[in-house]
Motif scaffolding. Structure first.
Motif, PDB file in Angstrom:
ATOM      1  N   UNK A   1       6.759  24.417   5.989  1.00 49.49           N
ATOM      2  CA  UNK A   1       5.439  24.230   6.586  1.00 49.49           C
ATOM      3  C   UNK A   1       5.443  24.583   8.075  1.00 49.49           C
ATOM      4  N   UNK A   2       4.330  25.132   8.532  1.00 52.70           N
ATOM      5  CA  UNK A   2       4.196  25.461   9.955  1.00 52.70           C
ATOM      6  C   UNK A   2       4.479  24.232  10.814  1.00 52.70           C
ATOM      7  N   UNK A   3       3.883  23.100  10.467  1.00 53.94           N
ATOM      8  CA  UNK A   3       4.029  21.890  11.288  1.00 53.94           C
ATOM      9  C   UNK A   3       5.484  21.478  11.455  1.00 53.94           C
ATOM     10  N   UNK A   4       6.267  21.660  10.421  1.00 53.60           N
ATOM     11  CA  UNK A   4       7.691  21.332  10.500  1.00 53.60           C
ATOM     12  C   UNK A   4       8.403  22.287  11.459  1.00 53.60           C
ATOM     13  N   UNK A   5       8.186  23.589  11.278  1.00 52.24           N
ATOM     14  CA  UNK A   5       8.848  24.587  12.127  1.00 52.24           C
ATOM     15  C   UNK A   5       8.460  24.396  13.592  1.00 52.24           C
ATOM     16  N   UNK A   6       7.164  24.252  13.844  1.00 57.14           N
ATOM     17  CA  UNK A   6       6.716  24.060  15.220  1.00 57.14           C
ATOM     18  C   UNK A   6       7.245  22.734  15.787  1.00 57.14           C
ATOM     19  N   UNK A   7       7.177  21.681  14.999  1.00 53.50           N
ATOM     20  CA  UNK A   7       7.643  20.373  15.460  1.00 53.50           C
ATOM     21  C   UNK A   7       9.101  20.389  15.875  1.00 53.50           C
ATOM     22  N   UNK A   8       9.924  21.055  15.085  1.00 57.04           N
ATOM     23  CA  UNK A   8      11.350  21.162  15.410  1.00 57.04           C
ATOM     24  C   UNK A   8      11.552  21.926  16.716  1.00 57.04           C
ATOM     25  N   UNK A   9      10.912  23.084  16.829  1.00 50.39           N
ATOM     26  CA  UNK A   9      11.050  23.907  18.040  1.00 50.39           C
ATOM     27  C   UNK A   9      10.537  23.156  19.263  1.00 50.39           C
ATOM     28  N   UNK A  10       9.348  22.567  19.158  1.00 53.10           N
ATOM     29  CA  UNK A  10       8.743  21.882  20.297  1.00 53.10           C
ATOM     30  C   UNK A  10       9.586  20.693  20.754  1.00 53.10           C
TER      31      UNK A  10
END
Length: 144
Positions: free
Chosen positions: A57-66
């Protein structure tokens, strides 16, 4: 969503980071890195991870990076905040990945001098993206 806070060169980007560190300006430093909207619009569609069969999921990928980038920035600010440094040169010692509309250069190494003229080799941020000839801080994450 256009990319904000882009620069004509890696050195110009690094000067902005050093200015933010010198001023201990956390909001400015955060603004130099990719925002969620920029990541969603410019980066995510081209990442292999975004393919439906990967089921990330986008939210997972972005959350990890952020989160990782924010944690790394906090450490960098604690270590280098308030220091007056000038850029000598910037290089990328890691791999560069070319995507359809941008590239990501990794393992940023900054050579800078302090007020006494002493030269320092620093890892202030991890990766930089280049899109349309403009440089944008991708992430503060420094992988050692």
């Amino acid at each position: 969503v256009p990319l904000s806070n882009t620069f004509a060169s890696a050195e110009d980007l690094t000067r902005a980071v050093l200015d933010g560190l010198r001023a201990r300006d956390l909001p400015r430093l955060r603004d130099l890195a990719l925002s969620e909207a920029e990541f969603r619009t410019h980066v995510w569609p081209e990442l292999p991870t975004s393919r439906p069969e990967r089921n990330v999921p986008f939210d997972y990928a972005w959350g990890q990076l952020a989160q990782r980038s924010s944690d790394a920035l906090t450490q960098t600010l604690a270590r280098h905040g308030g220091r007056s440094l000038a850029v000598v040169r910037v290089s990328f010692t890691g791999e560069t990945t070319q995507y359809a509309t941008f590239s990501v250069m990794r393992d940023t190494e900054v050579v800078a001098t302090d007020d006494t003229g002493r030269e320092w080799i620093l890892r202030l941020f991890g990766s930089v993206m280049v899109k349309d000839g403009r440089y944008k801080l991708f992430s503060y994450v420094v992988d050692d």
